[in-house]
Structure formats: structure tokens, C-alpha cells
Design an enzyme around this catalytic site. Structure first.
Site, PDB file in Angstrom:
ATOM      1  N   GLY A  14       0.672  -1.034   0.411  1.00 43.67           N
ATOM      2  CA  GLY A  14      -0.172  -0.220  -0.077  1.00 43.67           C
ATOM      3  C   GLY A  14       0.898   1.107   0.232  1.00 43.67           C
ATOM      4  O   GLY A  14       1.498   0.946   0.533  1.00 43.67           O
ATOM      5  N   ARG A  82       4.258 -16.580  -5.632  1.00 44.61           N
ATOM      6  CA  ARG A  82       2.633 -17.339  -6.011  1.00 44.61           C
ATOM      7  C   ARG A  82       1.882 -15.855  -6.151  1.00 44.61           C
ATOM      8  O   ARG A  82       1.201 -15.454  -5.875  1.00 44.61           O
ATOM      9  CB  ARG A  82       1.992 -17.199  -4.138  1.00 44.61           C
ATOM     10  N   ASP A 120       5.529  -5.393   5.596  1.00 42.92           N
ATOM     11  CA  ASP A 120       5.892  -6.942   5.246  1.00 42.92           C
ATOM     12  C   ASP A 120       5.867  -8.179   4.529  1.00 42.92           C
ATOM     13  O   ASP A 120       6.744  -8.786   4.361  1.00 42.92           O
ATOM     14  CB  ASP A 120       5.446  -7.327   6.969  1.00 42.92           C
ATOM     15  N   THR A 142       4.392   1.899   5.607  1.00 44.63           N
ATOM     16  CA  THR A 142       3.496   1.987   6.054  1.00 44.63           C
ATOM     17  C   THR A 142       3.196   2.598   7.749  1.00 44.63           C
ATOM     18  O   THR A 142       3.271   2.923   8.256  1.00 44.63           O
ATOM     19  CB  THR A 142       3.592   0.915   7.061  1.00 44.63           C
ATOM     20  N   ASP A 144       0.636   2.209   8.842  1.00 43.40           N
ATOM     21  CA  ASP A 144       0.522   1.207  10.234  1.00 43.40           C
ATOM     22  C   ASP A 144       1.234   0.791  11.483  1.00 43.40           C
ATOM     23  O   ASP A 144       1.104   0.307  12.483  1.00 43.40           O
ATOM     24  CB  ASP A 144       0.640  -0.640  10.098  1.00 43.40           C
ATOM     25  N   ASP A 146       4.136  -1.327  11.833  1.00 44.06           N
ATOM     26  CA  ASP A 146       4.012  -2.460  12.472  1.00 44.06           C
ATOM     27  C   ASP A 146       5.292  -3.366  11.697  1.00 44.06           C
ATOM     28  O   ASP A 146       4.821  -4.695  12.445  1.00 44.06           O
ATOM     29  CB  ASP A 146       2.609  -3.353  12.891  1.00 44.06           C
ATOM     30  N   ARG A 188      -4.630  -2.315  10.485  1.00 44.89           N
ATOM     31  CA  ARG A 188      -4.655  -3.703  10.082  1.00 44.89           C
ATOM     32  C   ARG A 188      -4.796  -4.248  11.801  1.00 44.89           C
ATOM     33  O   ARG A 188      -5.240  -3.818  12.637  1.00 44.89           O
ATOM     34  CB  ARG A 188      -3.593  -4.169   9.728  1.00 44.89           C
TER      35      ARG A 188
HETATM   36  O1  F6P Z   1      -0.859  -1.447   5.153  1.00 46.52           O
HETATM   37  C1  F6P Z   1      -1.332   0.081   5.190  1.00 46.52           C
HETATM   38  C2  F6P Z   1      -3.120  -0.570   4.957  1.00 46.52           C
HETATM   39  O2  F6P Z   1      -4.003   1.077   4.797  1.00 46.52           O
HETATM   40  C3  F6P Z   1      -3.797  -0.716   6.196  1.00 46.52           C
HETATM   41  O3  F6P Z   1      -4.233   0.011   6.945  1.00 46.52           O
HETATM   42  C4  F6P Z   1      -4.942  -1.032   5.674  1.00 46.52           C
HETATM   43  O4  F6P Z   1      -5.963  -1.828   6.281  1.00 46.52           O
HETATM   44  C5  F6P Z   1      -4.786  -1.690   4.568  1.00 46.52           C
HETATM   45  O5  F6P Z   1      -2.826  -1.167   3.787  1.00 46.52           O
HETATM   46  C6  F6P Z   1      -6.271  -1.011   2.940  1.00 46.52           C
HETATM   47  O6  F6P Z   1      -4.854  -1.841   2.297  1.00 46.52           O
HETATM   48  P1  F6P Z   1      -5.767  -2.126   0.700  1.00 46.52           P
HETATM   49  O7  F6P Z   1      -5.477  -0.313  -0.307  1.00 46.52           O
HETATM   50  O8  F6P Z   1      -5.688  -3.313  -0.183  1.00 46.52           O
HETATM   51  O9  F6P Z   1      -7.550  -1.564   0.916  1.00 46.52           O
END
Ligand code: F6P
Length: 366
Positions: A14, A82, A120, A142, A144, A146, A188
Site C-alpha cells: 500500500g 505466488r 512486511d 507503512t 500502520d 507495524d 490492520r
Molecule cells: O497497510 C496499509 C493499509 O492502509 C492498512 O492500514 C489497511 O488495512 C490496508 O492497507 C488497506 O488495503 P487496501 O489498500 O488494499 O484497501
């Protein structure tokens, strides 16, 4: 830097604010300090699989420091080991190992090393390529926050500012209408973003995945405020929060993504539950992808620049397959392998939780 004449740069997973600042720092350092050519890999691992790799000029990476997103594009669905190639007769994706294709493309473009900027998921893909002999240095991103072994990722502080701004705005409308206002925040399985923006905005209740909540306790915290004449309550809730003994709310499954679960929707679940139990008027706002957008704040620009520069220092020192990290406020590095597939969660005894409790914040516990 003897045996490195050309590097690839890619952004995976992301997006988040500060990616362009890292691209700029890596490419400018490579070109001006080490005389190394920089190539941009488009859309993360997808570009490595599909051979979409192009030279970057100094001009290409100028004037992008403050720009959100990534000039290279990104993908959070392409794991070379994968990779979903088609949909099978059962409606499920059929996966193939694209590693040989990636290795051939790296060879064809004579990329002596790759700087992988990602979280990650990207580091898991990068660790696989390292095992196949690709020389990689990782840079942690990120919103997050995390990623294991680093106390901060760039993009996080910008997302904290965005979420805090939203919570502040919700505050004024909550107080006008005497409502309980829930604000759902990304992250997340980690509560960092909700915790920091919740504390920054003075949220009355903070619900994070690491501390499962009791619905009774959440409702009681809202009612207690009413009894004390406070006519509104602000609840900052992580998308990954869950009731004690309950599960997380899943918004969608992305079958061809390495991490297919997308969380979301907990605020809407709680709206009805809190309204029914308390008789108070309750509303929910889901902040969503606005948290990933926009101009990086100053400290993310600085962090991204330092991370990018340090990635090049590692390459210059012949240190490969390592991830740039921040530990005890110092830049250092750890093996990419050591962060792959792991998450850094908020520990129950974290000082931020103690500080929030001290100022009267409820975590929805009995
Ligand atoms: O990891 C970054 C993040 O924005 C998370 O906080 C969220 O859960 C996820 O990506 C959303 O992913 P997507 O852009 O695929 O909807």
C-alpha cells in the site's frame, strides 16, 4: 561501490506519504555521490515480473520530495513466488512461481542491486528474491507502523496527523449535536495509528486490536460522561479492534493478494450496539484511504531522506539483504529475513497506554 553500477528502485504494498522522498534520496545519492545509475521498477513486484523497468534521470527525481503517493506506482497483490496468473474453473486464482521471470528481468537490465521500499508483505517477497541471489536493501514504509525491528516507519506520522485532524473536526460536530462519534482508523492488526491519533486528539475511548474491548465497558464509559454533564463522546476505533472473545470485522477478501484479508466496518457494528444499549445518538465515520494520501509531514520527509541515504550507504559498504531500521533513535539495519511475515503490535505495557489511561481515556476494559 566497486561492483555496483546500476540499481533498481521499487515501491511495494500500500502506498504512503514519503515514498517519493525515499525514491529521491536513493536515486540522487546513487547518481551524485556514487556515480551509480538508477532504474525505476514500475508497480512494485509487478514491474519486475512484467519487465516494466526504466532508467531514472536526475530530473525525474527532482521536485518530488513533497509529493504524496509514488511516482513508480505500487501493487499490494504481486508476490513473485505466488503470483495469480488466472482464475481457475472453481473461481479461485491459480498461482505460479514467477521468480525465474524476475531473475531474468533483473539480469536483462543488469541491476546489480535493488532498493525495495515496502512493508512486511514486500519484505517477504524481497526475502525470497534474496535467497535466489538478488542483492536487496529494504526501506521500511507503512502508515500502520507495524514492521518488526524498527520503532518507526515513514508515512506513519503523516497518517497520525491526518487522523488527528479528522478527530479534531469530529470533536466540534460531536459537541454541537451531543453525540457519541466513532472514528474508524486504519492499521490492520496494530493499534499504533489509533493510539497516537487518539491521544493527540483527546479521544475519550480508544479501541485497539491489542486490547480486546468489553461492549458493556464501552457503553458505561459513554454513559459516565453523560452523567458528568459531558454531552458527547469521541471513540477512536482501530479497524482491527475486536470485542473480548469476538472476531475482527472483515470488509473484503482479496484472493490474489499475499495478505488477502482487508479489515473494516467495526465502527458501523458498534454504532448500533452502543445506540441500543445506551439510548444515546451515535454516528460512525470511516477515515479510509485518506489516511494514506497527501503530502508527507516534515518529520516523514526527513526520515524518508535519512532512510534512503542510509540504504545507499549499506550498498556502498557491500551490505546486502538488510533492512534499514530505526532503533533507539539511531539508524541501523537488520536482515530482511528477520521482518518477513511478522507484525509489531502495541505491547500491553507500552508507556503510551499508561499515559492515555492517566488522562482518563478508556480502552473499553472492565
Ligand atoms: O497497510 C496499509 C493499509 O492502509 C492498512 O492500514 C489497511 O488495512 C490496508 O492497507 C488497506 O488495503 P487496501 O489498500 O488494499 O484497501
Amino acid at each position: 561501490m566497486k561492483d555496483i553500477r546500476r540499481i533498481g528502485i521499487m515501491t511495494g504494498g500500500g502506498d504512503c506519504p514519503g515514498l517519493n522522498a525515499v525514491i529521491r534520496a536513493v536515486a540522487k545519492t546513487a547518481m551524485s555521490m556514487y556515480g551509480v545509475e538508477a532504474y525505476g521498477i514500475e508497480d512494485g513486484f509487478l514491474g519486475l515480473i512484467e519487465n516494466r523497468i526504466h532508467p531514472l534521470t536526475y530530473d525525474d527525481v527532482s521536485n518530488i520530495l513533497t509529493r504524496g503517493g509514488t511516482i513508480l506506482g505500487t501493487s499490494n497483490k504481486a508476490d513473485p513466488a505466488r503470483f495469480a496468473v488466472r482464475v481457475g474453473a472453481d473461481g479461485k486464482p491459480v498461482f505460479e512461481d514467477m521468480t525465474p521471470k524476475v531473475l531474468a528481468n533483473v539480469e536483462a537490465h543488469k541491476l546489480d542491486a535493488i532498493v525495495c521500499i515496502g512493508g512486511d508483505g514486500t519484505m517477504t517477497g524481497a526475502a525470497n528474491l534474496c535467497r535466489h541471489g538478488v542483492r536487496i536493501v529494504g526501506v521500511p514504509k507503512t502508515i500502520d507502523n507495524d514492521l518488526m525491528h524498527t520503532e518507526i516507519t515513514f508515512g506513519f506520522q503523516t497518517a497520525v496527523a491526518t487522523a488527528t485532524d479528522a478527530l479534531d473536526k469530529i470533536h466540534t460536530t460531536a459537541s454541537s449535536h451531543h453525540r457519541v462519534m466513532l472514528v474508524e482508523i486504519m492499521g490492520r492488526n496494530a493499534g499504533w495509528l489509533t493510539l497516537e491519533s487518539g491521544i493527540a486528539s483527546g479521544a475519550d475511548i480508544i479501541l485497539i486490536p491489542e486490547i480486546p474491548y468489553e461492549l458493556d465497558a464501552v457503553c458505561e464509559a459513554c454513559l459516565r460522561r453523560s452523567r458528568h454533564g459531558k454531552k458527547f463522546t469521541i471513540v477512536a476505533v482501530s479497524e482491527g479492534a475486536r470485542a473480548r472473545g469476538g472476531g475482527q470485522v472483515i470488509q473484503r477478501i482479496v484472493p490474489d493478494s499475499p495478505d488477502p484479508v482487508r479489515l473494516g466496518g467495526i465502527a458501523h457494528v458498534l454504532v448500533d450496539q452502543i445506540a441500543q444499549r445506551t439510548g444515546l445518538e451515535v454516528r460512525a465515520t470511516v477515515l479510509g484511504h485518506v489516511q494514506r494520501g497527501g503530502t508527507p509531514v516534515a518529520c516523514d520527509r526527513v526520515l524518508a531522506t535519512r532512510f534512503g541515504f542510509h540504504a545507499m550507504e549499506l550498498l556502498a559498504a557491500g551490505r546486502f539483504n538488510e533492512l534499514v531500521v530505526m532503533q533507539n533513535s539511531q539508524l541501523t539495519s537488520v536482515p530482511i529475513e528477520s521482518v518477513a511475515g511478522k507484525q509489531r503490535l502495541v505491547p500491553a505495557d507500552h508507556p503510551l497506554i499508561a499515559a492515555a489511561r492517566a488522562v482518563g481515556t478508556s480502552f473499553g476494559e472492565k
